[in-house]
Design an enzyme around this catalytic site. Structure first.
Site, PDB file in Angstrom:
ATOM      1  N   HIS A   1      42.032  42.763  55.801  1.00  0.00           N
ATOM      2  CA  HIS A   1      43.422  42.957  56.221  1.00  0.00           C
ATOM      3  C   HIS A   1      43.844  44.395  55.963  1.00  0.00           C
ATOM      4  CE1 HIS A   1      44.993  42.840  52.116  1.00  0.00           C
ATOM      5  NE2 HIS A   1      44.288  41.743  51.895  1.00  0.00           N
TER       6      HIS A   1
ATOM      7  N   HIS B   1      42.986  46.387  52.758  1.00  0.00           N
ATOM      8  CA  HIS B   1      41.618  46.915  52.661  1.00  0.00           C
ATOM      9  C   HIS B   1      41.471  48.177  53.514  1.00  0.00           C
ATOM     10  CE1 HIS B   1      40.923  42.420  52.059  1.00  0.00           C
ATOM     11  NE2 HIS B   1      40.714  42.967  50.871  1.00  0.00           N
TER      12      HIS B   1
ATOM     13  N   CYS C   1      41.457  32.210  36.120  1.00  0.00           N
ATOM     14  CA  CYS C   1      41.887  32.082  37.522  1.00  0.00           C
ATOM     15  C   CYS C   1      40.672  32.280  38.419  1.00  0.00           C
ATOM     16  CB  CYS C   1      42.961  33.110  37.885  1.00  0.00           C
ATOM     17  SG  CYS C   1      43.290  33.119  39.672  1.00  0.00           S
TER      18      CYS C   1
ATOM     19  N   CYS D   1      41.080  35.263  40.982  1.00  0.00           N
ATOM     20  CA  CYS D   1      40.910  36.597  40.378  1.00  0.00           C
ATOM     21  C   CYS D   1      39.495  36.751  39.837  1.00  0.00           C
ATOM     22  CB  CYS D   1      41.842  36.822  39.196  1.00  0.00           C
ATOM     23  SG  CYS D   1      43.578  36.894  39.556  1.00  0.00           S
TER      24      CYS D   1
ATOM     25  N   CYS E   1      48.663  31.525  37.601  1.00  0.00           N
ATOM     26  CA  CYS E   1      48.229  32.919  37.746  1.00  0.00           C
ATOM     27  C   CYS E   1      49.395  33.740  38.284  1.00  0.00           C
ATOM     28  CB  CYS E   1      47.056  32.997  38.714  1.00  0.00           C
ATOM     29  SG  CYS E   1      46.695  34.687  39.211  1.00  0.00           S
TER      30      CYS E   1
ATOM     31  N   HIS F   1      48.196  34.965  41.992  1.00  0.00           N
ATOM     32  CA  HIS F   1      47.923  33.993  43.063  1.00  0.00           C
ATOM     33  C   HIS F   1      48.817  32.760  43.014  1.00  0.00           C
ATOM     34  CE1 HIS F   1      44.173  36.395  42.929  1.00  0.00           C
ATOM     35  NE2 HIS F   1      44.317  36.309  44.224  1.00  0.00           N
TER      36      HIS F   1
ATOM     37  N   LYS G   1      53.225  41.641  48.041  1.00  0.00           N
ATOM     38  CA  LYS G   1      51.909  42.214  48.279  1.00  0.00           C
ATOM     39  C   LYS G   1      51.198  41.406  49.361  1.00  0.00           C
ATOM     40  CE  LYS G   1      47.365  42.791  46.316  1.00  0.00           C
ATOM     41  NZ  LYS G   1      46.387  41.909  45.696  1.00  0.00           N
TER      42      LYS G   1
ATOM     43  N   LYS H   1      45.296  37.851  51.206  1.00  0.00           N
ATOM     44  CA  LYS H   1      44.693  36.785  51.978  1.00  0.00           C
ATOM     45  C   LYS H   1      45.207  35.438  51.498  1.00  0.00           C
ATOM     46  CE  LYS H   1      40.939  38.860  50.809  1.00  0.00           C
ATOM     47  NZ  LYS H   1      39.679  39.598  50.714  1.00  0.00           N
TER      48      LYS H   1
HETATM   49  O1  ME8 Z   1      39.404  42.879  44.115  1.00  0.00           O
HETATM   50  N1  ME8 Z   1      47.982  46.985  49.323  1.00  0.00           N
HETATM   51  O2  ME8 Z   1      38.364  42.638  46.157  1.00  0.00           O
HETATM   52  P1  ME8 Z   1      39.595  42.410  47.147  1.00  0.00           P
HETATM   53  C1  ME8 Z   1      47.119  47.962  49.041  1.00  0.00           C
HETATM   54  N2  ME8 Z   1      36.056  42.442  45.003  1.00  0.00           N
HETATM   55  N3  ME8 Z   1      45.812  47.758  48.841  1.00  0.00           N
HETATM   56  C2  ME8 Z   1      45.350  46.507  48.929  1.00  0.00           C
HETATM   57  C3  ME8 Z   1      46.197  45.437  49.232  1.00  0.00           C
HETATM   58  C4  ME8 Z   1      47.583  45.717  49.432  1.00  0.00           C
HETATM   59  N4  ME8 Z   1      48.468  44.794  49.763  1.00  0.00           N
HETATM   60  N5  ME8 Z   1      45.447  44.317  49.246  1.00  0.00           N
HETATM   61  C5  ME8 Z   1      44.176  44.676  48.984  1.00  0.00           C
HETATM   62  C6  ME8 Z   1      38.410  42.794  44.798  1.00  0.00           C
HETATM   63  N6  ME8 Z   1      44.100  46.004  48.795  1.00  0.00           N
HETATM   64  C7  ME8 Z   1      37.055  42.976  44.160  1.00  0.00           C
HETATM   65  C8  ME8 Z   1      36.843  44.459  43.886  1.00  0.00           C
HETATM   66  S1  ME8 Z   1      35.353  46.519  43.019  1.00  0.00           S
HETATM   67  C9  ME8 Z   1      34.031  46.721  42.014  1.00  0.00           C
HETATM   68  C10 ME8 Z   1      35.523  44.787  43.223  1.00  0.00           C
HETATM   69  C11 ME8 Z   1      42.881  46.774  48.517  1.00  0.00           C
HETATM   70  O3  ME8 Z   1      39.008  42.010  48.444  1.00  0.00           O
HETATM   71  C12 ME8 Z   1      42.976  47.553  47.224  1.00  0.00           C
HETATM   72  O4  ME8 Z   1      42.031  48.584  47.241  1.00  0.00           O
HETATM   73  O5  ME8 Z   1      40.608  41.537  46.527  1.00  0.00           O
HETATM   74  C13 ME8 Z   1      42.589  46.501  46.205  1.00  0.00           C
HETATM   75  O6  ME8 Z   1      42.225  47.068  44.961  1.00  0.00           O
HETATM   76  C14 ME8 Z   1      41.416  45.864  46.922  1.00  0.00           C
HETATM   77  O7  ME8 Z   1      41.813  45.868  48.315  1.00  0.00           O
HETATM   78  C15 ME8 Z   1      41.108  44.456  46.451  1.00  0.00           C
HETATM   79  O8  ME8 Z   1      40.178  43.878  47.341  1.00  0.00           O
END
Ligand code: ME8
Length: 496
Positions: free
Chosen positions: A19, A22, A127, A130, A145, A148, A297, A300
């Protein structure tokens, strides 16, 4: 030897499709990568997917498929998103890559051998979304949580623990000696206060899970997904380029770009883990804010997601890149909306910049048959009209300095002020008046030459933000005979 610069995004969970959140992080990291390449540095830019652990296993089971199948399907979507955003990543890592898994085993075996792992029993609240254990002060009303809003699960299991508490002093020292290693400052303070609050040991493995990297000294366990995931930043260098190992060239990473949801993992666990393995620490973690939709925020699991593919379809990747970095001050939270997007597209991309480019090329084509005298065309800042030169002095250095501090919105604003300055210059000088008077031919050359040079300067600086449109414009500016161009940012039909 040119300097090296290594920038990363988080690796995204494959429990659902990509989304806008990302896309945001990937775009920001790409801007940094492109900027450093322009400076002649050796750059490595990494993004990818986080495929193990409960968030993925649970989502797969809910859909009645094996985790690998879900991972394969969604990893493809993330992989496809990067080029559509104009991202120039050098590699796309998947934590199910066998090379990554082997490296995780190797590094964590070292941590074990170094005496930072012991067996114990974990009891507490967890969680599964998370993939994180919650301390008492992190639990919302109703045992939920805070991120979430789902009910937490009480876990009790035999684990191997990582002796995080042994890094209390080393981490305090790291924070004291490197005050910009976490930025912005508010995030540094947040991370430091977590450290100061007293570090407790954390589970390193999970016994009852199978979807993960098996623990080399006890194959009944898999590594807790966060340790597996964090190590991607290190493992990727060892196999991204077949036949060569880039670790010596690029480790330690120059900058990890993340959002604040995963601050603690990157600013506390990660440096401790690297110290435990005897590896060098990254130079910086930059923590940006959240993109908000209707005040919450985007996520997903909350279902309030804006589709980046649809935005790119209508406006193009450059427009999305520009909008996200321009409208939300990088480092802070900010709301995004289609209305604000369309407004910026129209008034800034189409009018301020697109029109400046079209007008300038059209005037050179019309008044000078597409060619300026050599002196006026020489592309250096020194030959800018003094009326403008002062406003452009030191610009590239200023932009580089801001990007070094990851102030990507401020850097873009510096450039945009010059785009506007060029528009004012056109109005002040009124080249269409000069063109009517043959006695003022030299003045017209000077004005058109200044516009061409100013346009080239801002276009080169904008390249990391607007890679496709600036490439198009630079090709037009480099042509032996200048001709009018199609609008860089054409009018887009209103969404039905
Ligand atoms: O946390 N606004 O993956 P994830 C800004 N797999 N950035 C956002 C956002 C938002 N609303 N939503 C997501 C994970 N992001 C782990 C990470 S790293 C070793 C492992 C971005 O799919 C932002 O960079 O939940 C956030 O930190 C990341 O997506 C979380 O992606």
């Amino acid at each position: 030897m040119p300097e090296s610069f290594y920038v990363t995004t988080p690796i995204y969970y494959v429990n659902a499709s990509p989304h806008l959140g990302h896309a945001y992080t990937t775009i920001a990291a790409d801007i940094m990568a492109r900027h450093h390449r322009q400076r002649g540095e050796q750059v490595f830019f990494l993004t990818g997917t986080d495929e193990h652990g409960e968030p993925v296993a649970d989502a797969a089971h809910a859909q009645g498929v094996e985790p690998q199948e879900l991972a394969d399907r969604n990893a493809e979507r993330f992989k496809a998103l990067a080029p559509r955003l104009g991202a120039s990543n050098d590699f796309f890592i998947r934590t199910t890559d066998p090379e990554h898994m082997a490296k995780v085993r190797e590094v964590l075996a070292k941590v074990h051998a170094n005496g930072f792992v012991y067996e114990g029993i974990y009891e507490g609240m967890y969680c599964p979304r998370c993939a994180d254990f919650k301390a008492e002060n992190e639990i919302d009303k109703g045992n939920r949580c805070p991120i979430h809003h789902i009910e937490l699960v009480k876990e009790k299991e035999e684990n191997y623990f990582f002796a995080l508490s042994k890094f209390q002093e080393p981490l305090e020292k790291l924070y004291a000696e490197h005050p910009s290693w976490v930025a912005p400052r508010t995030r540094y303070n947040e991370a430091l206060s977590f450290v100061k609050g007293g570090l407790r040991d954390v589970p390193l493995t999970r016994r009852h899970l199978t979807w993960g990297v098996p623990v080399p000294w006890d194959e009944e366990h898999v590594f807790y997904v966060w340790f597996d995931a964090l190590l991607n930043y290190y493992s990727a260098l060892s196999y991204a380029t077949p036949g060569s190992d880039l670790t010596a060239e690029f480790w330690p990473a120059s900058c990890h770009v993340i959002a604040k949801d995963i601050l603690r993992f990157h600013t506390v666990y990660w440096p401790a883990l690297l110290l435990a393995a005897g590896l060098e620490l990254p130079r910086k973690v930059f923590v940006h804010g959240y993109l908000l939709m209707e005040g919450e925020k985007m996520s997903k699991s909350l279902g309030n997601v804006l589709d980046p593919f649809a935005a790119i379809e209508r406006f193009g990747a450059d427009a999305l890149r520009f909008y996200l970095l321009r409208d939300v001050s990088f480092g802070q939270d900010g709301s995004v909306s289609t209305a604000a997007f369309e407004q910026r597209y129209e008034s800034e991309l189409a009018n301020d910049y697109g029109n400046l480019a079209s007008r300038t090329l059209a005037m050179v084509a019309r008044y000078r048959e597409g060619k300026l005298p050599a002196a006026a065309a020489a592309g250096t800042a020194q030959t800018l009209d003094p009326a403008l030169a002062e406003d452009f002095a030191g610009l590239a250095e200023r932009v580089a300095e801001l990007i070094d501090r990851v102030e990507l919105t401020n850097a873009l604003d510096e450039i945009w002020q010059r785009v506007r300055r060029l528009n004012r210059y056109v109005e002040e000088q009124a080249p269409w008046q000069l063109a009517k008077d043959p006695a003022r031919a030299d003045d017209l050359d000077r004005v058109l030459g200044t516009l061409m040079q100013g346009l080239r300067i801002v276009t080169v600086l904008l390249h990391p933000y607007l890679p496709a449109s600036t490439e198009r414009l630079l090709a037009a500016l480099d042509a032996p005979v200048l001709t009018p161009i199609e609008p860089l940012f054409p009018r887009v039909e209103a969404a039905s």
